[in-house]
Design a protein around this motif. Structure first.
Motif, short mmCIF file in Angstrom:
data_model
loop_
_atom_site.label_atom_id
_atom_site.label_comp_id
_atom_site.label_asym_id
_atom_site.label_seq_id
_atom_site.Cartn_x
_atom_site.Cartn_y
_atom_site.Cartn_z
N SER A 182 -0.74 5.20 -14.83
CA SER A 182 0.96 5.10 -14.86
C SER A 182 1.67 6.03 -13.90
CB SER A 182 1.51 5.07 -16.25
OG SER A 182 1.38 6.42 -16.75
N ILE A 183 0.92 7.06 -13.55
CA ILE A 183 1.68 8.14 -12.84
C ILE A 183 1.99 7.55 -11.30
CG2 ILE A 183 0.25 9.84 -13.53
CD1 ILE A 183 -1.43 9.85 -10.93
N PHE A 184 1.57 6.21 -11.10
CA PHE A 184 2.13 5.63 -9.80
C PHE A 184 3.15 4.80 -9.93
CE2 PHE A 184 -2.52 6.61 -9.08
CZ PHE A 184 -2.46 6.93 -7.78
N ALA A 185 3.86 4.79 -11.11
CA ALA A 185 4.89 4.17 -11.55
C ALA A 185 6.05 5.50 -11.76
CB ALA A 185 4.94 3.36 -12.77
N ARG A 186 5.73 6.60 -11.68
CA ARG A 186 6.46 7.74 -12.21
C ARG A 186 6.37 8.69 -11.10
NH1 ARG A 186 4.66 9.98 -16.52
NH2 ARG A 186 2.79 8.78 -16.44
N GLU A 245 7.34 0.68 -11.32
CA GLU A 245 6.62 -0.20 -12.13
C GLU A 245 5.73 -1.16 -11.69
OE1 GLU A 245 6.26 0.12 -15.43
OE2 GLU A 245 7.50 1.93 -15.70
N ALA A 246 6.29 -1.85 -10.49
CA ALA A 246 5.40 -2.97 -9.84
C ALA A 246 4.14 -2.50 -9.21
CB ALA A 246 6.21 -3.43 -8.60
N PHE A 282 0.95 -1.24 -0.12
CA PHE A 282 -0.11 0.05 -0.14
C PHE A 282 0.85 1.21 0.10
CE2 PHE A 282 -2.75 3.12 2.00
CZ PHE A 282 -3.89 2.98 1.39
N TYR A 283 1.85 1.10 0.87
CA TYR A 283 2.70 2.44 0.91
C TYR A 283 3.53 2.53 -0.53
CZ TYR A 283 6.24 5.93 1.95
OH TYR A 283 7.03 6.83 1.88
N ALA A 284 4.00 1.47 -1.14
CA ALA A 284 4.69 1.59 -2.25
C ALA A 284 3.95 2.19 -3.16
CB ALA A 284 5.09 0.30 -2.68
N ARG A 302 -3.40 -6.59 -11.44
CA ARG A 302 -3.94 -8.27 -10.87
C ARG A 302 -4.93 -7.94 -9.85
NH1 ARG A 302 -0.75 -10.65 -8.34
NH2 ARG A 302 0.85 -9.08 -7.77
N LEU A 303 -4.45 -6.91 -8.83
CA LEU A 303 -5.37 -6.95 -7.61
C LEU A 303 -6.37 -5.85 -7.32
CD1 LEU A 303 -1.94 -7.28 -5.32
CD2 LEU A 303 -3.58 -9.21 -6.28
#
Length: 399
Positions: free
Chosen positions: A144-148, A108-109, A98-100, A116-117
Motif C-alpha cells: 500500500s505504500i505505492f498508493a501513499r 490507488e490504481a 511503470f512510472y505511476a 492483477r498484473l
C-alpha cells in the motif's frame, strides 16, 4: 553490523541499528547511477555483482548492456523491492504505468495493478512480504505504500519527513528550494534559510547524537568515519550545502527527493535512468538479466567459480566492516575477478579505507585510479558521501 560485544555501549547501538535495518530502509538508492555507469564501463560480456539496496541503480545498469547482474542484499525488504521492480518492468503495460508505480508511487490504481498484473508472477517470498501487514503501515498491506507516496516510507523516508517537520517548526519549508530557477537562487536559499538551521539547539543536539542519525543510514561504525574528527554538525551542513546548491535542480533528482520528497511532476524533470521514458523499452528487454538474492556479497562470491565476475558494486557497505570482514570480502573479489575487473564503492570519509586495513599483498593486486575517483566524487549528484573509489585489477593471479 555486529562488531563489538553485546554488553557494551557500542554493542547496544549496533544491535539497535541492526533491528532498525531489518525492514525497508531505502525506497530510493542514494548513489548516483550515472557516475556508476561511467566508472563501471559496462559491456555485453560483463557479469556484475552489486549490493541491491532500493534497486534503482541495479535496473539502471541495464542501460550499459551487461550480460548478467546479481543483486545481493541482507535485507529481505530490499530483495523484495528489487524483485517487484523486475516483474513490474515486464508485466506493466507501458512506461506510464511503470512510472505511476515507481516514479509517482502515489495512486490507488497501483494496488489494482499489483494484484492483477504483478503479484501472480512474483516469487512466494516477495509476494508474502508485500502482502504482509505491519504496525508501521497501521495494519495495511506493505504494498500500500505505492498508493501513499512510497518515498515517504522506509527508514530514510521517515527520517526525511522528520527533517521537514523540524524545519517547519523553525519557519522553513524545505520544499521552497524547488522554486529556485538558477544555481544562484539555490545558493541564496541555502544561505538564508538552510544554513541557520544548523545553529538551532535541537539540530545541534540531533547531529551530535549517533542514535538520531540512524535514519540517514549511518551505523555506529560509520559515524566516526563521517565525522573525521570534526563536529558532525559542520560535516552534515557541508553535505546539505552541496545537495542544495552544488548541482542544478534541472539535473539532480536527489535534491527533489530530499527537499520535495518526490520526483518532479509527471516525469518531466530529472529521474534515475531506469525511470526515464526513453530507457523503458531497454529496461524491459533486459530485466531478466537481473537476479536478486538475500545474502551478503562475500557469501555469494564464495560460491562463485574463479575468474567469473567482471564488475563489483559495494555501495558504502565496507564502512561497516571489521578488518577481518574486509579481508574476507576482498579475498573473494580477487579470486573471482576476471582480467580488467573493476570495483566501485563509496565511503563516508573522503579517503579510501583499504590502505592499512587490507593485506598489502592482496591490495597490490588492485590499482587505485585516484584521479578518476576524485573526478567522480566531484560529480556525484547525491552529495551524501565523502568519496567515490574505483579499483581496477592490476594483473592475473599466479597459480
Amino acid at each position: 553490523m555486529r562488531r563489538t560485544r553485546a554488553l557494551s555501549l557500542e554493542g547496544v547501538l549496533e544491535r539497535l541499528f541492526e533491528r532498525l535495518f531489518r525492514g525497508l530502509v531505502y525506497t530510493q538508492i542514494w548513489e548516483d547511477p550515472e557516475i556508476d555507469l561511467e566508472a563501471l564501463a559496462l559491456g555485453p560480456q560483463c557479469r556484475v555483482v552489486a549490493i541491491a539496496s532500493g534497486g534503482c541503480n541495479v535496473l539502471s545498469y541495464l542501460t550499459g548492456d551487461p550480460a548478467h547482474i546479481v543483486a545481493v542484499d541482507l535485507s529481505r525488504a530490499h530483495v523484495a523491492l528489487n524483485r517487484l521492480k523486475v516483474v513490474a518492468a515486464t508485466r506493466l503495460p507501458s512506461w506510464q504505468a511503470f512510472y505511476a508505480f515507481f516514479g509517482a508511487a502515489d495512486d490507488e490504481a497501483n494496488l489494482d495493478a499489483y494484484d492483477r498484473l504483478i503479484a501472480p508472477h512474483l516469487d512466494a517470498q516477495s509476494r508474502a512480504y508485500w502482502e504482509g501487514r505491519s504496525l508501521q503501515q497501521l495494519g495495511r498491506r506493505r504494498i500500500s505504500i505505492f498508493a501513499r507516496n512510497a518515498y515517504r516510507h522506509g527508514v530514510l523516508g521517515r527520517f526525511i519527513g522528520l527533517a521537514h517537520a523540524a524545519a517547519r517548526l523553525h519557519g522553513v519549508d524545505l520544499r521552497d528550494l524547488l522554486n529556485a530557477r538558477t544555481l544562484e537562487d539555490q545558493r541564496a536559499f541555502f544561505e538564508t534559510m538552510l544554513a541557520p538551521l544548523f545553529d538551532k539547539p535541537v539540530v545541534r543536539w540531533a547531529t551530535a547524537n549517533r542514535l538520531s542519525l540512524y535514519g540517514l543510514g549511518i551505523p555506529p561504525a560509520q559515524y566516526e568515519a563521517l565525522a573525521g574528527g570534526r563536529d558532525m554538525g559542520s560535516v552534515l551542513r557541508s553535505r546539505v550545502e552541496r545537495l542544495a546548491c552544488g548541482f542544478s535542480l534541472d539535473d539532480n533528482y536527489f535534491a527533489w527527493q530530499a527537499f520535495g520528497r518526490r520526483y518532479s511532476a509527471d516525469g518531466q524533470g530529472p529521474l534515475p535512468p531506469y525511470l526515464r521514458r526513453a530507457q523503458f523499452d531497454t529496461i524491459r528487454a533486459r530485466v531478466d538479466r537481473i537476479e536478486a538474492l538475500n545474502r551478503s556479497v562475500t557469501e555469494h562470491l564464495a560460491a562463485c567459480p574463479d575468474a567469473s565476475c567482471d564488475r563489483y558494486v559495494l555501495l558504502d557497505a565496507q564502512d561497516w566492516m571489521t578488518d577481518a570482514q574486509l579481508e574476507a570480502l576482498w579475498t573473494e573479489i580477487t579470486r573471482t575477478a576476471r582480467a580488467g575487473a573493476r570495483v566501485i564503492f563509496r565511503t563516508a570519509a573522503e579517503p579510501s579505507l583499504l590502505p592499512g586495513r587490507l593485506d598489502p599483498a592482496l591490495l597490490a593486486r588492485w590499482r587505485y585510479d585516484e584521479e578518476a575517483s576524485l573526478a567522480f566524487t566531484a560529480r556525484d549528484r547525491s552529495a551524501v558521501y565523502g568519496g567515490f573509489h574505483l579499483y581496477v585489477l592490476a594483473g592475473q593471479a599466479r597459480g
